[in-house]
Motif scaffolding. Structure first.
Motif, short mmCIF file in Angstrom:
data_model
loop_
_atom_site.label_atom_id
_atom_site.label_comp_id
_atom_site.label_asym_id
_atom_site.label_seq_id
_atom_site.Cartn_x
_atom_site.Cartn_y
_atom_site.Cartn_z
N CYS A 46 0.90 -1.20 -0.06
CA CYS A 46 -0.05 0.03 -0.08
C CYS A 46 0.93 1.28 -0.02
O CYS A 46 2.19 1.27 0.72
N ASP A 48 0.12 4.12 1.51
CA ASP A 48 0.09 4.83 2.62
C ASP A 48 1.37 4.78 3.25
O ASP A 48 2.12 4.08 3.73
N ASP A 86 1.57 -2.54 4.79
CA ASP A 86 0.95 -1.20 4.95
C ASP A 86 1.63 -0.63 5.97
O ASP A 86 2.15 -0.88 6.93
N HIS A 108 -4.13 -4.23 6.82
CA HIS A 108 -4.28 -2.93 5.89
C HIS A 108 -5.46 -2.37 5.88
O HIS A 108 -6.75 -3.26 6.17
N CYS A 110 -6.39 -0.54 2.72
CA CYS A 110 -6.26 -0.34 1.45
C CYS A 110 -6.76 -1.02 0.56
O CYS A 110 -7.42 -2.23 0.79
N GLU A 114 -4.35 1.87 -4.63
CA GLU A 114 -3.30 2.58 -3.90
C GLU A 114 -2.12 1.75 -3.87
O GLU A 114 -1.22 1.81 -3.06
#
Length: 716
Positions: A46, A48, A86, A108, A110, A114
């Motif tokens: 991910c 993030d 993540d 996660h 996500c 992403e």
């Protein structure tokens, strides 16, 4: 927690055959969507909190020094399956992303929109101008790593591998292997092409078989070779398969690099089926290379279309196009491209122009190009393209029998004397004496270092050479492509009684081409044989331009003369000069001029079965630049004792009104005949191509009326 421990164990213990991270769906292998291998399944990461420090760690895991950038929002496309990582938060100095803080694997919030992407930094390889390559199979006599011929045998109609071995490249005066990492059939295609083979048959299934087959060698020798495999000079080679040399392929850079797996690149290469094979020759278009020295793999590109040979324009012609051509001719990839008629201008139609191949086509006419015969920017052949192809070196690894020793001439420093150093069976070198040399032998000697033409040879003395002298010769036909193709016989001598052999070489020669349109037009425009008395032909009689039965005829006797124009162009890359020096020209008082060439053009009247029924000839009383094509500059003029000859892209015109510009056909019965014109018939002055020197017209003679049926040019 258990999944995290498992992933860390995989990262710590993965070998050469198991990936832990990878980049997919990118334009090159150093960029793409980041995926990790966990619990036997590939998944994504991910974006993030993913930053450049995280990307640096990923790139080092993949063997790159650092990252260029990272991409969010599924820049390289959405993945499938698990999203394993993540909130990754690396410091940047870790050896694996599994050493970095992150959520538990698989934990996660996500979606695949992403998925993060990474672009790693790949150093630009140092530019290397030349990179020799070879195949090796040490200790293995059954392995064929050197071609013993330059093409297939007549009975070889099924493509097969003729050589195989471990790929090595010559870098910094050392031979090195290449890593097998990412080595595939596209890479093999390039290496085979560079070695002169048109076909690639993939890699050797197990390269260690190359070392095992039929080998009875000391263990120490094998250990020494295996030790060499621990280091490679190239890795992560990525060829598209259309490159002409391995060095131009995308790769990680120049090593040496450690290669702990000892897995190295291999290749298997071969020839096309022989042209005599029925299923091959029926469909094969006709291409050829002309005027490139005796070496058949270099010269001006010519193509046969509508039963007429023509040329190819250099505009847009790239190395991919040259590769397609070379492979279709049975050679490897191209070595060089020569533009602006570098091998001399062709004749006929410029059939192909703005050819742009991708390198995957089978034939040149399959490539993107203008329609046949459309060539708005190469109309006068000034842009005829030439190519040099890679051909197998059948004497690879064998010691050189001949060296040329260039020495500046003491009297003329701008002149280079090439002395010839030869070796006996025990590789004892010495200078070759002038004895027994002939033009055919000297011709082949000029191609010892680079393909060149012979200009001249003479005797001289190398005043500072302290080594052995040899008498003897190479027995050559003159069209051999390597001096080892000639038979040799030498014996040592205390000194050269006639002096040392010196040869002079050059990459170009003139190429005389009689112009068919001028010859044919003059016959059609003036379709009658002339009648003239011997009184008005007395100078021509002196120069033997009449039939022998005219010798005892009175001055008022009539002769029947078949007259015509002849225009001879020089489409080579060097000026054409008479064989004799000006001091040796012959004065003819009747015509009040010098003859620099006793028979420059020969005219024959042949029966339909080829029997000569009448003949004539044209002494070159005045070789000059009568006219020039675009790009030609007139330099040769007649008058007094001026230099005679024909400049490049210029021509010498003999009008039908001139003496001896005829065939005496007195007494020849009416019927059908072949009128033939042959320039430089005895080949006394060397040319790059003698095959285009002959014109023929089929004619009918009916009393004085001459009817032209058809005309053609030799080898066209």
């Amino acid at each position: 927690m258990l999944l995290l421990v498992l992933a860390m164990l995989l990262a710590a213990n993965h070998g050469c055959c198991q990936e832990v991270v990878r980049l997919v769906n990118g334009a090159t292998r150093q960029m793409g969507r980041l995926e990790v291998f966990v619990n036997g399944e590939w998944g994504t990461v991910c974006d993030d909190s993913f930053g450049l420090q995280d990307a640096h760690v990923v790139c080092r895991m993949l063997g790159y020094p650092s990252a260029v950038t990272h991409r969010s929002r599924a820049y390289y496309g959405r993945g499938t399956g698990q999203i394993w990582i993540d909130q990754l938060a690396c410091a940047g100095n870790e050896t694996s992303i599994f050493d970095c803080p992150m959520n538990a694997l698989g934990d996660h919030d996500c979606e695949h929109k992403e998925d993060v992407g990474v672009e790693c930094y790949r150093p630009t390889p140092t530019r290397v101008v030349s990179l020799p390559v070879r195949l090796t199979c040490p200790f293995n006599k059954s392995c064929k790593n050197v071609a013993r011929r330059r093409g297939p045998e007549p009975d070889e109609c099924t493509p097969s591998a003729h050589v195989e071995g471990i790929v090595e490249v010559y870098f910094n005066e050392t031979w090195w292997p290449v890593s097998a990492d990412d080595w595939d059939n596209a890479d093999v295609n390039v290496i085979c092409g560079q070695l002169g083979f048109p076909l690639a048959f993939g890699t050797v299934s197990n390269f260690r078989d190359i070392l095992r087959k039929g080998s009875k060698v000391r263990k120490r020798e094998k250990q020494a070779f295996y030790a060499r495999l621990k280091t490679v000079i190239m890795k992560q080679v990525e060829c598209s398969g259309t490159e002409r040399e391995l060095r131009t392929c995308y790769h990680f850079g120049w090593g040496p690099f450690d290669n702990p797996s000892k897995q190295v690149a291999t290749a298997r290469c071969g020839f096309l089926p022989h042209s005599s094979c029925s299923n091959n020759s029926q469909e094969q278009p006709s291409y050829r290379l002309r005027c490139g020295t005796p070496h058949p793999w270099m010269g001006r590109v010519e193509v046969l279309h509508n039963n007429e040979w023509g040329t190819v324009c250099d505009i847009g012609f790239n190395y991919q196009s040259a590769n397609v051509l070379c492979r279709s001719l049975g050679y490897g990839t191209s070595r060089t491209i020569t533009t602006r008629a570098g091998y001399g201008r062709g004749i006929g139609t410029v059939w192909m122009s703005e050819v742009r191949c991708t390198g995957t086509e089978l034939w040149l006419h399959d490539c993107k190009r203008l329609p046949w015969g459309e060539s708005p920017r190469c109309g006068v052949h000034a842009g005829d393209v030439g190519v040099m192809c890679n051909a197998p070196d059948i004497y690879y690894g064998q010691p050189e029998l001949v060296h040329l020793l260039p020495v500046a001439d003491a009297r003329n420093p701008g002149l280079i004397n090439n002395f010839v150093e030869v070796a006996d069976a025990d590789l004892n070198y010495g200078l070759l004496c002038f004895d027994d040399v002939d033009a055919a032998m000297a011709e082949v000697l000029c191609s010892v270092d680079t393909p060149q033409y012979l200009l001249a040879y003479r005797q001289s003395t190398h005043t500072t050479y302290k080594g052995q002298r040899y008498k003897g010769r190479f027995i050559c036909n003159g069209d051999e492509v390597h001096i080892r193709d000639c038979h040799s016989e030498f014996y040592p001598t205390a000194k050269c009684d006639t002096g040392d052999l010196v040869i002079y070489c050059d990459r170009g020669r003139p190429d005389l081409v009689p112009v068919l349109s001028k010859f044919e037009t003059s016959l059609r425009r003036y379709p009658y044989a002339d009648l003239s008395t011997l009184y008005h032909l007395r100078c021509a009689r002196e120069e033997n331009c009449l039939a022998s039965d005219a010798d005892d005829k009175p001055d008022n006797a009539l002769r029947k003369l078949l007259r015509f124009d002849s225009l001879t162009m020089n489409y080579g890359i060097r000026e054409f000069s008479p064989l004799l020096d000006r001091s040796q020209w012959i004065w003819h008082a009747c015509h009040n001029h010098y003859h620099s060439f006793e028979v420059f053009v020969e005219y024959d009247l042949l029966s339909l079965n080829g029997t000569k029924v009448a003949e004539g000839h044209k002494a070159s009383f005045c070789l000059e630049d009568s006219q020039c094509d675009a790009g030609g500059f007139p330099r040769r003029r007649c008058g007094g004792f001026s230099p005679q000859g024909i400049s490049v892209n210029c021509g010498d015109l003999y009008g039908r009104h001139l003496d001896c510009q005829w065939i005496d056909v007195t007494g020849i019965p009416d019927g059908f005949y072949i009128l033939q014109l042959n320039v430089n018939p005895s080949q006394l002055v060397p040319e790059s191509d003698y095959r285009n020197n002959v014109l023929q017209c089929n004619i009918r003679m009916l009393q004085r009326l001459i009817t032209v049926i058809s005309c053609s040019q030799s080898d066209h």
